[in-house]
Design an enzyme around this catalytic site. Structure first.
Site, PDB file in Angstrom:
ATOM      1  N   ASP A 172       0.856  -1.181   0.000  1.00 40.81           N
ATOM      2  CA  ASP A 172       0.000   0.000   0.000  1.00 40.81           C
ATOM      3  C   ASP A 172       0.900   1.242   0.000  1.00 40.81           C
ATOM      4  O   ASP A 172       2.126   1.131   0.158  1.00 40.81           O
ATOM      5  CB  ASP A 172      -0.884  -0.062   1.249  1.00 40.81           C
ATOM      6  CG  ASP A 172      -1.838   1.108   1.373  1.00 40.81           C
ATOM      7  OD1 ASP A 172      -2.296   1.623   0.333  1.00 40.81           O
ATOM      8  OD2 ASP A 172      -2.123   1.510   2.508  1.00 40.81           O
ATOM      9  N   PHE A 173       0.299   2.419  -0.147  1.00 41.13           N
ATOM     10  CA  PHE A 173       1.080   3.662  -0.147  1.00 41.13           C
ATOM     11  C   PHE A 173       0.904   4.436   1.154  1.00 41.13           C
ATOM     12  O   PHE A 173       1.778   4.446   2.001  1.00 41.13           O
ATOM     13  CB  PHE A 173       0.716   4.534  -1.352  1.00 41.13           C
ATOM     14  CG  PHE A 173       1.510   5.819  -1.403  1.00 41.13           C
ATOM     15  CD1 PHE A 173       2.826   5.804  -1.821  1.00 41.13           C
ATOM     16  CD2 PHE A 173       0.937   7.023  -1.023  1.00 41.13           C
ATOM     17  CE1 PHE A 173       3.578   6.982  -1.846  1.00 41.13           C
ATOM     18  CE2 PHE A 173       1.671   8.203  -1.046  1.00 41.13           C
ATOM     19  CZ  PHE A 173       2.999   8.191  -1.461  1.00 41.13           C
ATOM     20  N   ASP A 174      -0.267   5.082   1.338  1.00 46.78           N
ATOM     21  CA  ASP A 174      -0.487   5.912   2.528  1.00 46.78           C
ATOM     22  C   ASP A 174      -0.482   5.060   3.789  1.00 46.78           C
ATOM     23  O   ASP A 174      -1.151   4.026   3.872  1.00 46.78           O
ATOM     24  CB  ASP A 174      -1.828   6.651   2.412  1.00 46.78           C
ATOM     25  CG  ASP A 174      -1.812   7.695   1.312  1.00 46.78           C
ATOM     26  OD1 ASP A 174      -1.331   8.803   1.558  1.00 46.78           O
ATOM     27  OD2 ASP A 174      -2.268   7.373   0.200  1.00 46.78           O
ATOM     28  N   ASP A 223      -2.013  -0.889   5.802  1.00 45.92           N
ATOM     29  CA  ASP A 223      -2.347  -0.401   7.144  1.00 45.92           C
ATOM     30  C   ASP A 223      -3.823  -0.179   7.395  1.00 45.92           C
ATOM     31  O   ASP A 223      -4.217   0.046   8.547  1.00 45.92           O
ATOM     32  CB  ASP A 223      -1.632   0.932   7.392  1.00 45.92           C
ATOM     33  CG  ASP A 223      -2.293   2.085   6.642  1.00 45.92           C
ATOM     34  OD1 ASP A 223      -2.432   1.980   5.395  1.00 45.92           O
ATOM     35  OD2 ASP A 223      -2.696   3.063   7.281  1.00 45.92           O
TER      36      ASP A 223
END
Length: 279
Positions: A40-42, A220
């Site tokens: 994932d990124f954020d 997350d």
């Protein structure tokens, strides 16, 4: 806690010790023909920020992912709720796969595809966004229109959580009651087309594209749970934070993610190479 049990959502078997994660990763890389590394990124490659335009990938993560990309036995994929173009610009690494809007947009092999049902509902989404923006005018909440999905942020005004939910539900009911799904994240509401597609589906597709590889997914938020569940017991699922999760392993924060990715580059790839040499 053991970290060797895949568990279920909220399973007490999820381990918070990254030494267990590294040990399991090393052991499985010794047996793997390749590595599919998904993240994932954020909240994972970048920290969570109040301003959605603020998060950026750090130099250490960029360098490590580029090293993984350059290894002949590794495929890298970045999967996010962000709009695809925004995600690609923020990560800025060529030669990896990108999935935006929770997998509704996919960039793979220099080609971009959009889920056809999601594309058909763009106009309805635009009307819903306009209605929600009118309801939230004068507040510190705001709507991020990502073309085929939308994120409503109330991090700057958390007391309005109920009012924001009501505004979104009312707008969806008026415009397309069966056309969209509403889900929650970290002080956000996600609005996505009601199609049978999510991060788990795109991870499953990538696993089919790169068979015989050890699949790893790091994320997350609640939308990452579908990706965790898509993995087999032999793959590696990693939740960032301390929320209930279907993932088998945990890392405390994005700094822990950076340390883990660097470990994969510095030591994990040696395990993968050792298996290839043995063959």
């Amino acid at each position: 806690m053991t970290g060797e049990d895949s568990g279920g959502s909220g399973s007490d078997s999820t381990t918070g010790d990254d030494s267990d994660l590294r040990s399991a990763m090393a052991a499985r890389l010794r047996e793997a023909d390749g590595l599919l590394f998904c993240t994932d990124f954020d909240g994972t490659l970048a920290g969570i920020e109040t301003d959605p335009d603020a998060p950026a990938i750090g130099t250490a993560n960029r360098d490590a992912l580029e090293t993984l990309r350059d290894h002949p036995g590794v495929r890298v994929a970045v999967i996010s709720g962000r709009e695809l173009d925004d995600l690609r610009e923020r990560v800025g690494i060529a030669g990896v796969d990108y999935a935006g809007n929770h997998g509704l947009e996919l960039y793979q092999g220099e080609e971009t595809s959009v889920h056809p049902e999601a594309a058909e509902r763009e106009r309805d989404l635009e009307r819903i966004v306009e209605m929600v923006e009118d309801d939230l005018a004068g507040t510190d909440c705001f709507v991020e229109n990502k073309t085929v999905s939308a994120t409503i942020h109330y991090r700057n005004d958390p007391e309005r959580k109920e009012a924001v939910h009501d505004a979104v539900e009312t707008a969806v009911e008026r415009v397309a009651p069966d056309g969209f799904e509403i889900s929650t994240g970290k002080e956000i509401i996600e609005l996505t087309p009601a199609v049978a597609w999510d991060k788990g589906r795109v991870v499953s597709q990538l696993m089919e594209d790169y068979p015989d590889s050890l699949a790893v997914y790091i994320g997350d938020d609640t939308t990452d749970e579908a990706a965790f569940r898509a993995l087999s017991d032999e793959d590696i699922s990693v939740h960032v934070g301390d929320d209930e999760t279907a993932a088998t392993y945990r890392l405390a924060d994005p700094e822990g993610v950076t340390a883990f990715i660097e470990w994969v580059v510095e030591e994990g790839l040696d395990e993968l190479d050792g298996h290839a040499d043995a063959d």
